[in-house]
Design an enzyme around this catalytic site. Structure first.
Site, PDB file in Angstrom:
ATOM      1  N   ASP A  57      -3.035   6.606  -9.854  1.00 56.81           N
ATOM      2  CA  ASP A  57      -3.439   7.642  -8.903  1.00 56.81           C
ATOM      3  C   ASP A  57      -2.313   8.585  -8.538  1.00 56.81           C
ATOM      4  OD1 ASP A  57      -6.149   7.344  -8.205  1.00 56.81           O
ATOM      5  OD2 ASP A  57      -5.713   5.574  -7.005  1.00 56.81           O
TER       6      ASP A  57
HETATM    7  C1  BGC Z   1      -1.166   4.683  -3.695  1.00 57.89           C
HETATM    8  C2  BGC Z   1      -2.029   4.191  -4.820  1.00 57.89           C
HETATM    9  C3  BGC Z   1      -3.452   4.292  -4.434  1.00 57.89           C
HETATM   10  C4  BGC Z   1      -3.788   5.661  -3.916  1.00 57.89           C
HETATM   11  C5  BGC Z   1      -5.178   5.739  -3.395  1.00 57.89           C
HETATM   12  C6  BGC Z   1      -1.580   6.052  -3.276  1.00 57.89           C
HETATM   13  O1  BGC Z   1      -0.815   6.472  -2.188  1.00 57.89           O
HETATM   14  O2  BGC Z   1       0.182   4.652  -4.076  1.00 57.89           O
HETATM   15  O3  BGC Z   1      -1.692   2.876  -5.171  1.00 57.89           O
HETATM   16  O4  BGC Z   1      -4.258   4.026  -5.549  1.00 57.89           O
HETATM   17  O5  BGC Z   1      -2.920   6.078  -2.913  1.00 57.89           O
HETATM   18  O6  BGC Z   1      -5.536   7.026  -3.100  1.00 57.89           O
HETATM   19  C1  NOJ Z   2      -4.682   1.366  -6.344  1.00 61.46           C
HETATM   20  C2  NOJ Z   2      -6.006   1.985  -6.570  1.00 61.46           C
HETATM   21  O1  NOJ Z   2      -6.994   1.244  -5.883  1.00 61.46           O
HETATM   22  C3  NOJ Z   2      -6.349   2.052  -8.028  1.00 61.46           C
HETATM   23  O2  NOJ Z   2      -7.546   2.761  -8.200  1.00 61.46           O
HETATM   24  C4  NOJ Z   2      -5.252   2.674  -8.817  1.00 61.46           C
HETATM   25  O3  NOJ Z   2      -5.609   2.580 -10.167  1.00 61.46           O
HETATM   26  C5  NOJ Z   2      -3.935   1.993  -8.564  1.00 61.46           C
HETATM   27  N1  NOJ Z   2      -3.661   1.960  -7.159  1.00 61.46           N
HETATM   28  C6  NOJ Z   2      -2.771   2.669  -9.268  1.00 61.46           C
HETATM   29  O4  NOJ Z   2      -2.439   3.883  -8.686  1.00 61.46           O
END
Ligand code: BGC
Ligand code: NOJ
Length: 816
Positions: free
Chosen positions: A485
């Protein structure tokens, strides 16, 4: 692994916390259907019905100190001393403390001055009732006169409004009290058809419903006024903050004990008239629940039902193998965590506020891989619900609310990996169940009211979307981000108040993702297999063609010399290349390219994974990339916003580690696969002061070697790591792989394992599989018998008619 804080009790499938001041609150979940509770080892946490944002029953104050303050508290007053069996909130030192987190229940026992109080929290299957079975024992030599005070604080259902709109909420709170039941009725007078009931099965000596009266305007919960004063005030809340509290007076002779229960119920009024007389709630449903739980044996019967429900569920998969940690995780904790992620996706934990993310599209699709064998019917419904949030163009709402099942417009869509996970989850479901009727279920697209295209149409739309959104290297465009993400290649944010992920315009964007390419390869292969299974050879061939084209693009444009690139940014510059200053090699594209079948004939698959080993593997797990980003790169986005070593910036993101584990299984190195598996397995850890998170469930992230606190875990429970580690162990290492045609047996174990066995429920039949490894190899089946009869190949065909089938496998051949 036993530590100063606790140990596993494997026969009881419990984790026993032996002191309350754990390095972080150690959480468990109550509930398995609709009513859920978070419950820590000191009884902290809150309860909600279906949706932690829209139907929150009890309160939690975000980012509190301590983290889990607010909970299911029982204050015990013995003479002048006030204590809690779970230690918090008073933190009065206890003579003995023990918390047992089990499957869907938490039992806390605290003793002080000869009085022992045992609290058992659970939600019976199929009910909207959270039970607190309470047993008080006088283990001392003198009679005891004790006063107990229960405590919960009600939430006004919509948790965000509840925590922010005080000009309104301080004026709307309402309760009614009848006998030993407190009815929380806020907003019932207008549009709500439901209320919360907090009752005691025993006679009570008093009650409170106003927080100001019970706790005190200037007090914390640790010094709540009523327990310290010793008498309830009979307060009725008018506005402000309604609570539920009962006073129970007990006289116990030495050796005597008493058991009763408090319970918190969510009640929908349904057909029943709302009011008994003007302004007075019709309480017939609530009274009936109370009557039911007052019956002798009702509480114990409900708990027994819970235990047999879980035993039934987990009997779907059970392994007996030489690795104690792997065995314990697979048989109990890992499968349990998979079901929790099924129920809650990424909505409610101590890292997910319950007012934020709801159900993630990619997350829930991946979660299915970990629980489809446990609750296939529910998986079916989940797949259809997820598909219903796809748009006609193939993109998907990135998240949806569990109560309404509507996509979340704030975050929207355009994460260009999302739709492909639907192919993986659907294929996994069909492989597990053999049920192809799901493909013909009318689902429709969320932006096309009245549309009824079936699920198979959605899968085709997903494939077509990627094919029509390729970049200049013929690799898939990334959109806002792919699985990572935080890799935001179209964002360029320089403004602190905007979202990293959705700030940039993805319309006409150029950035490409090698990871999505690998995922697409897997999706094509899965769907082609499904078409062959359905007898649609032409469709299978079409997908094979798409596969070949993508593979060619990957091999031509995405190989960096010793590993696969991660992406091309919006300017066409490689990301994850030896030419980069920071972020030269990334884990995700190595994992997915190998799993998608890239690098097979040309040695690149092994080379890529060896590069991961050389550059990314550490004792705590595999880093997401190296070198860590030391400064902010607007062209790469949020990933470079984190301090080095944390989260997506070179943290150990356990979820993606598993793709490398599976890669090694594919390449046949069972020793490395298990070594890696163990590196992130929480049950192996003795360094609990460093690790800090729960030893019984996976955490999303462990701080990497660039961090100030390497080895420290965060964001436990709600992570895709749960599903993928189960897939790694069950399918990759133990090699029990559901396929359209049956169960393929394709182990990839450490050479030192001489034998293991697995009991696996598959399409209604129990397979008792024993694998022996006389030659000390990692892979390769030599022979396989089913109920004593030799089978050609290594696929056990689905059995018809038998309840139990015995499968004997001998390794030392070349069948994979
Ligand atoms: C986090 C990710 C997460 C995302 C969700 C980010 O700030 O680092 O792990 O999947 O937010 O929007
Ligand atoms: C957490 C999120 O829930 C997931 O959708 C994502 O793939 C991972 N973070 C990596 O950013």
């Amino acid at each position: 692994m036993s530590t100063p804080y606790g140990r596993f009790d494997d026969p009881r499938r419990e984790y026993v916390v032996t002191r309350p001041d754990t390095p972080l609150p150690w959480l468990n979940y109550l509930g398995q259907d609709d009513l859920f509770g978070l419950c820590t080892n000191t009884a902290g946490g809150y309860t909600f019905w279906r949706d932690a944002k829209l139907r929150r029953l009890t309160r939690y104050r975000y980012n509190n100190a301590p983290y889990d303050l607010g909970g299911r508290y029982l204050y015990v007053r013995d003479g002048e001393t006030v204590w809690n069996p779970g230690w918090k909130p008073t933190k009065t030192p206890l003579d003995r403390y023990e918390c047992r987190h089990g499957l869907g229940y938490t039992q806390i026992v605290g003793s002080k001055d000869g009085v022992e109080v045992e609290l058992l929290f659970f939600v019976p299957p199929g009910e909207n009732v959270e039970v607190w079975r309470t047993t008080v024992r006088n283990r001392g030599g003198r009679p005891k006169d004790l006063t107990l005070f229960s405590f919960v604080e009600f939430c006004f259902y919509e948790a965000l409004n509840d925590m922010s709109n005080f000009q309104r909420t301080y004026s709307i709170g309402e309760v009614e009290v009848e006998g030993s039941a407190v009815y929380h009725t806020t907003e019932f007078r207008e549009r709500r058809d439901h209320y919360t009931l907090f009752a005691c099965t025993r006679e009570i000596a008093g009650f409170d419903t106003s927080r100001d009266a019970f706790v005190g305007v200037h007090n914390g919960l640790h010094e709540a006024g009523v327990p310290f004063a010793g008498a309830a005030t009979g307060s009725i809340a008018h506005g402000w903050n309604p609570i539920g509290s009962h006073q129970v007076d007990l006289h116990l002779e030495p050796g005597a004990s008493e058991t009763f229960a408090f319970f918190l119920a969510y009640v929908e009024q349904g057909e029943q008239p709302k009011f008994e007389r003007p302004g007075v709630l019709d309480k017939s449903h609530g009274r009936a629940i109370l009557e039911r739980y007052r019956e002798p044996g009702a509480v114990d019967g409900a708990f027994a039902a819970l235990q047999s429900w879980w035993a039934g569920i987990l009997s779907a998969f059970e392994v007996d193998c030489p690795d104690e940690d792997a065995q314990r995780m697979a048989n109990t904790w890992n499968q349990y965590q998979c079901l929790v992620t099924f129920n809650l996706s990424r909505s409610a934990s101590f890292y997910e506020s319950g007012i934020g993310r709801g159900m993630g599209f990619r997350d829930s699709n991946q979660d299915i891989l970990g629980f489809v064998h446990l609750v296939p019917e529910r998986a079916r419904q989940r797949i259809l619900d997820l598909a219903a949030t796809q748009l006609a163009d193939g993109t998907c709402y990135h998240q949806y609310q569990p109560l309404t099942k509507q996509g979340n417009a704030d975050i929207g869509g355009d994460f260009y990996d999302d739709h492909l996970w639907l192919v993986l989850s659907t294929c996994a479901y069909v492989k597990e169940t053999g049920d192809t009727s799901i493909l013909r279920e009318p689902v429709g697209y969320t932006d096309t009211p009245g549309s009824g295209e079936d699920l198979l149409h959605h899968l085709e739309t997903s494939i077509a979307y990627t094919l029509s959104h390729l970049g200049e290297h013929d690799l898939p465009l990334i959109g806002h981000a792919d699985w990572n993400d935080c890799l935001n290649l179209n964002c360029f944010s320089t403004e602190p108040n905007e979202s990293f992920q959705t700030a940039g315009d993805v319309e006409g964007s150029r950035a490409e993702s090698v990871m999505i390419a690998g995922l697409f390869l897997s999706a094509c292969r899965d769907l082609a297999g499904l078409y062959r299974h359905l007898g649609s050879g032409a469709d299978a061939d079409r997908l094979d063609g798409a596969y070949d084209d993508m593979l060619a693009a990957v091999e031509e444009h995405a190989w960096d010399g010793a590993w696969y690139l991660r992406a091309f940014d919006a300017a066409g510059t490689p990301v994850g290349s030896s030419a980069c200053e920071e972020g030269q090699i990334f884990i995700e594209s190595q994992g997915w390219c190998v799993l998608g079948g890239a690098g097979r004939g040309n040695g690149r698959a092994r080379r890529a994974l060896e590069s991961v080993h050389e550059r990314l593997a550490t004792e705590h797990g595999i880093l997401l990339h190296q070198p860590a980003f030391t400064r902010y790169h607007p062209e790469l986005g949020e990933i470079t916003s984190y301090p080095p070593g944390y989260k997506e910036n070179a943290g150990i993101f356990c979820h993606n580690n598993t793709w490398v584990h599976l890669g090694w299984c594919l390449l046949g190195d069972g020793d490395r696969a298990l070594e890696y598996y163990r590196s992130i397995c929480p049950s192996t850890r003795s360094d609990v002061e460093t690790y800090r998170a729960e030893p019984y469930v996976y955490a999303q992230m462990i701080a990497g070697r660039d961090a100030a606190t390497p080895g420290e875990a965060k964001n436990s429970w709600l992570t895709g790591t749960a599903a993928w580690t189960f897939v790694t162990l069950a399918q990759g290492i133990l090699g029990i792989k559901p396929e359209y045609a049956g169960l393929r047996i394709d182990p990839c174990i450490p050479k030192g394992w001489r034998s293991y066995s697995v009991t696996r429920r598959f399409r209604g039949v129990t397979y008792e599989i024993t694998v022996s490894n006389p030659d000390g190899v990692c892979t390769g089946v030599r022979s396989l018998t089913v109920d004593g009869a030799p089978v050609v190949g290594n696929v056990v065909p689905p059995s018809e008619g038998d309840d139990t089938v015995v499968v004997d496998v001998v390794l030392g051949g070349d069948l994979r």
